[in-house]
Write a protein that holds these residues in place. Sequence first.
Motif, PDB file in Angstrom:
ATOM      1  N   LEU A   6       0.821  -1.215   0.000  1.00 38.09           N
ATOM      2  CA  LEU A   6       0.000   0.000   0.000  1.00 38.09           C
ATOM      3  C   LEU A   6       0.851   1.258   0.000  1.00 38.09           C
ATOM      4  O   LEU A   6       0.496   2.248  -0.648  1.00 38.09           O
ATOM      5  N   TYR A   7       1.959   1.227   0.729  1.00 34.39           N
ATOM      6  CA  TYR A   7       2.786   2.423   0.877  1.00 34.39           C
ATOM      7  C   TYR A   7       4.249   2.065   0.651  1.00 34.39           C
ATOM      8  O   TYR A   7       4.753   1.079   1.199  1.00 34.39           O
ATOM      9  N   GLN A   8       4.927   2.888  -0.160  1.00 30.33           N
ATOM     10  CA  GLN A   8       6.328   2.637  -0.440  1.00 30.33           C
ATOM     11  C   GLN A   8       7.180   2.915   0.791  1.00 30.33           C
ATOM     12  O   GLN A   8       6.796   3.663   1.685  1.00 30.33           O
ATOM     13  N   LYS A   9       8.338   2.299   0.820  1.00 26.92           N
ATOM     14  CA  LYS A   9       9.241   2.446   1.949  1.00 26.92           C
ATOM     15  C   LYS A   9       9.634   3.902   2.144  1.00 26.92           C
ATOM     16  O   LYS A   9       9.967   4.605   1.192  1.00 26.92           O
ATOM     17  N   GLY A  10       9.570   4.366   3.392  1.00 26.79           N
ATOM     18  CA  GLY A  10       9.967   5.729   3.722  1.00 26.79           C
ATOM     19  C   GLY A  10       8.835   6.732   3.744  1.00 26.79           C
ATOM     20  O   GLY A  10       9.023   7.859   4.218  1.00 26.79           O
ATOM     21  N   LYS A  11       7.647   6.350   3.271  1.00 26.88           N
ATOM     22  CA  LYS A  11       6.515   7.278   3.249  1.00 26.88           C
ATOM     23  C   LYS A  11       5.912   7.415   4.643  1.00 26.88           C
ATOM     24  O   LYS A  11       5.658   6.427   5.323  1.00 26.88           O
ATOM     25  N   ASN A  12       5.680   8.658   5.072  1.00 26.78           N
ATOM     26  CA  ASN A  12       4.985   8.909   6.331  1.00 26.78           C
ATOM     27  C   ASN A  12       3.488   8.786   6.092  1.00 26.78           C
ATOM     28  O   ASN A  12       2.930   9.490   5.242  1.00 26.78           O
ATOM     29  N   VAL A  13       2.846   7.910   6.822  1.00 24.91           N
ATOM     30  CA  VAL A  13       1.438   7.596   6.599  1.00 24.91           C
ATOM     31  C   VAL A  13       0.619   7.990   7.823  1.00 24.91           C
ATOM     32  O   VAL A  13       0.979   7.664   8.959  1.00 24.91           O
ATOM     33  N   ARG A  14      -0.470   8.709   7.585  1.00 23.92           N
ATOM     34  CA  ARG A  14      -1.374   9.111   8.665  1.00 23.92           C
ATOM     35  C   ARG A  14      -2.391   7.995   8.890  1.00 23.92           C
ATOM     36  O   ARG A  14      -3.125   7.607   7.992  1.00 23.92           O
ATOM     37  N   LEU A  15      -2.425   7.479  10.115  1.00 20.35           N
ATOM     38  CA  LEU A  15      -3.265   6.337  10.442  1.00 20.35           C
ATOM     39  C   LEU A  15      -4.030   6.590  11.731  1.00 20.35           C
ATOM     40  O   LEU A  15      -3.630   7.420  12.560  1.00 20.35           O
ATOM     41  N   ASN A  16      -5.133   5.865  11.903  1.00 20.89           N
ATOM     42  CA  ASN A  16      -5.805   5.861  13.197  1.00 20.89           C
ATOM     43  C   ASN A  16      -4.884   5.237  14.232  1.00 20.89           C
ATOM     44  O   ASN A  16      -4.160   4.282  13.945  1.00 20.89           O
ATOM     45  N   VAL A  17      -4.910   5.770  15.452  1.00 24.96           N
ATOM     46  CA  VAL A  17      -4.104   5.198  16.518  1.00 24.96           C
ATOM     47  C   VAL A  17      -4.499   3.742  16.750  1.00 24.96           C
ATOM     48  O   VAL A  17      -3.643   2.891  17.010  1.00 24.96           O
ATOM     49  N   ILE A  18      -5.783   3.428  16.676  1.00 30.42           N
ATOM     50  CA  ILE A  18      -6.228   2.035  16.637  1.00 30.42           C
ATOM     51  C   ILE A  18      -6.654   1.746  15.204  1.00 30.42           C
ATOM     52  O   ILE A  18      -7.675   2.251  14.731  1.00 30.42           O
ATOM     53  N   SER A  19      -5.857   0.985  14.494  1.00 27.24           N
ATOM     54  CA  SER A  19      -6.104   0.667  13.092  1.00 27.24           C
ATOM     55  C   SER A  19      -6.310  -0.821  12.910  1.00 27.24           C
ATOM     56  O   SER A  19      -5.915  -1.631  13.763  1.00 27.24           O
ATOM     57  N   GLY A  20      -6.888  -1.181  11.802  1.00 23.98           N
ATOM     58  CA  GLY A  20      -6.946  -2.580  11.405  1.00 23.98           C
ATOM     59  C   GLY A  20      -5.731  -2.896  10.562  1.00 23.98           C
ATOM     60  O   GLY A  20      -5.120  -1.998   9.967  1.00 23.98           O
ATOM     61  N   HIS A  21      -5.378  -4.145  10.496  1.00 22.88           N
ATOM     62  CA  HIS A  21      -4.237  -4.569   9.679  1.00 22.88           C
ATOM     63  C   HIS A  21      -4.372  -4.037   8.255  1.00 22.88           C
ATOM     64  O   HIS A  21      -3.388  -3.595   7.644  1.00 22.88           O
ATOM     65  N   ARG A  22      -5.576  -4.045   7.704  1.00 25.88           N
ATOM     66  CA  ARG A  22      -5.803  -3.631   6.328  1.00 25.88           C
ATOM     67  C   ARG A  22      -5.508  -2.149   6.087  1.00 25.88           C
ATOM     68  O   ARG A  22      -5.377  -1.726   4.928  1.00 25.88           O
ATOM     69  N   ASP A  23      -5.402  -1.373   7.151  1.00 23.06           N
ATOM     70  CA  ASP A  23      -5.083   0.047   6.984  1.00 23.06           C
ATOM     71  C   ASP A  23      -3.619   0.259   6.617  1.00 23.06           C
ATOM     72  O   ASP A  23      -3.261   1.308   6.075  1.00 23.06           O
ATOM     73  N   GLY A  24      -2.775  -0.719   6.923  1.00 25.72           N
ATOM     74  CA  GLY A  24      -1.358  -0.595   6.603  1.00 25.72           C
ATOM     75  C   GLY A  24      -0.908  -1.492   5.477  1.00 25.72           C
ATOM     76  O   GLY A  24       0.219  -1.356   4.990  1.00 25.72           O
ATOM     77  N   PHE A  25      -1.768  -2.421   5.053  1.00 26.49           N
ATOM     78  CA  PHE A  25      -1.406  -3.391   4.028  1.00 26.49           C
ATOM     79  C   PHE A  25      -2.692  -3.844   3.350  1.00 26.49           C
ATOM     80  O   PHE A  25      -3.727  -3.970   3.997  1.00 26.49           O
ATOM     81  N   SER A  26      -2.628  -4.090   2.057  1.00 24.85           N
ATOM     82  CA  SER A  26      -3.814  -4.537   1.336  1.00 24.85           C
ATOM     83  C   SER A  26      -4.099  -5.993   1.689  1.00 24.85           C
ATOM     84  O   SER A  26      -3.476  -6.916   1.170  1.00 24.85           O
ATOM     85  N   THR A  27      -5.042  -6.186   2.602  1.00 27.69           N
ATOM     86  CA  THR A  27      -5.373  -7.507   3.124  1.00 27.69           C
ATOM     87  C   THR A  27      -6.800  -7.477   3.650  1.00 27.69           C
ATOM     88  O   THR A  27      -7.342  -6.394   3.922  1.00 27.69           O
ATOM     89  N   ALA A  28      -7.407  -8.628   3.806  1.00 28.13           N
ATOM     90  CA  ALA A  28      -8.747  -8.689   4.395  1.00 28.13           C
ATOM     91  C   ALA A  28      -8.709  -8.608   5.914  1.00 28.13           C
ATOM     92  O   ALA A  28      -9.722  -8.349   6.562  1.00 28.13           O
ATOM     93  N   CYS A  29      -7.554  -8.835   6.514  1.00 26.89           N
ATOM     94  CA  CYS A  29      -7.391  -8.831   7.975  1.00 26.89           C
ATOM     95  C   CYS A  29      -7.709  -7.439   8.547  1.00 26.89           C
ATOM     96  O   CYS A  29      -7.309  -6.434   7.953  1.00 26.89           O
ATOM     97  N   PRO A  30      -8.446  -7.343   9.632  1.00 20.74           N
ATOM     98  CA  PRO A  30      -8.836  -8.386  10.588  1.00 20.74           C
ATOM     99  C   PRO A  30     -10.212  -8.997  10.316  1.00 20.74           C
ATOM    100  O   PRO A  30     -10.878  -9.449  11.247  1.00 20.74           O
ATOM    101  N   GLY A  31     -10.626  -9.027   9.063  1.00 14.79           N
ATOM    102  CA  GLY A  31     -11.956  -9.514   8.731  1.00 14.79           C
ATOM    103  C   GLY A  31     -12.964  -8.382   8.794  1.00 14.79           C
ATOM    104  O   GLY A  31     -12.875  -7.512   9.666  1.00 14.79           O
ATOM    105  N   ALA A  32     -13.912  -8.380   7.891  1.00 24.42           N
ATOM    106  CA  ALA A  32     -14.869  -7.274   7.798  1.00 24.42           C
ATOM    107  C   ALA A  32     -15.654  -7.066   9.089  1.00 24.42           C
ATOM    108  O   ALA A  32     -15.923  -5.930   9.498  1.00 24.42           O
TER     109      ALA A  32
END
Length: 456
Positions: free
Chosen positions: A411-437
């Motif tokens: 989802l994001y190239q190495k070195g990119k600063n990414v704005r995320l929720n403090v509590i995120s799901g795995h899918r927010d950092g990587f293209s995946t189905a985890c943690p399940g819908a």
Amino acid sequence: MRFLASSIGVTCAAALALPLGLPAAATVARPAPNAEVFVPGGTQSLPLAPLSRDRVLGATAEQGLPARDVRHFSLVGVVWDDPDSALHGSVQVRTRAVTSGAWSGWQDIETHYGDDGADPDTAERTSGRVRGATAPLWVGDSDGVEVRVRADAEQRAVPGGALPSGMRLELVDPGEPAAPGSPPAGSQRAGALGTESVTGSAANAANAANAASAANAGLAPLGALEIPALDRARTERELLALRAGELTRQQRVKPYIGPRPGIVTRRGWGADEGLREKKFVYTKKVKAAFVHHTVTGNSYKCSQAPSVIRGIYRYHVQSMGWRDIGYNFLVDKCGKIYEGRAGGVAKPVLGAHTLGFNTNSMGIAVLGSFGTRRPAAAAVDAVARLAAWKLGLFGANPRGKTYLKSGGGNLYQKGKNVRLNVISGHRDGFSTACPGAKLYGKLGSARKSAATLQGR
């Protein structure tokens, strides 16, 4: 209690797993790490073979093993040589229950598991021991297995490379935790290599167990099975004791932290400390929590959760080649919280849970599969309670946003600063189905509850 040598157990398992008429050479298993060390439980590692001679499919498009007898196991997965190779296809398994002797129907195993793991270019990722793997599936106490792996239609057109090379079926017996007063897990059986070797191995195992427990010094006595819950006042006092020199003046006056929840220690769930690497590795702080599901299925009972965790631990370390279990914490369907990767529950232990975003984060895995099944309310509540406390130790607001630098991913190239929720799901950092819908849909509730527990 079943005590199996890693090397002897695998070899015997391969011999016992032979279907009638097959030569013994067909199931020569890969030697497991820590050969000649006797530990509770064990892993049977069986090479897959072509199932189809169809000219259209080709020998590499469908592999597996016919139904066969094997030693007892409770968790199953498939591994292959190259961790950077994906398995584009389906993996199905059916197993025979020890108690009833009945065979299950075909069960799907999640094939996309490469998004869990250490960040690219880290020592853990580049150790040379890491393998590609499916997710592990909990099937309960079983003594028979059949597996089939089939490439997707598009992959079948790839000449000689439809499926990853070196595929093996991993059958994991989680064993039982060592009884109080018994030799530490990982000690050698008397007479195996002589008294001196036995004593040395037992001492090493005991040292590793003591180190894992000592990492929680100040929270629980050495050897404790559980870190007890604290009320808010005692948690705030503990915060000042643990992190006084790192807190701002405002944090000292008004600390935003949830009451510390009870946490089952590694000793409590029966970790064999002789399996993992001995050194603890830390990141600087915990700015975010990534929530996962283990995709191990929902059939376990809460009383079996420690066994499931021991199985995942052994699979991560011995089958996949990781330095320890990947998650920092695990949560069962009844809301019980378990210590994951060793190093201390109050410390910023570097995990292997969200490829590209393990630095300055923690991974919380809920035992189960939540693509279509809703997680238990107790499990979601436990995630909120744990996050309120652990994020509070580092001044993070569960309802806030934070920036993490990507270590590289899809989802994001190495070195990119990414704005995320403090509590995120795995899918927010990587293209995946985890943690399940279904679990992902509960994260908003978990954020709100965690913030409330912090007093925000």
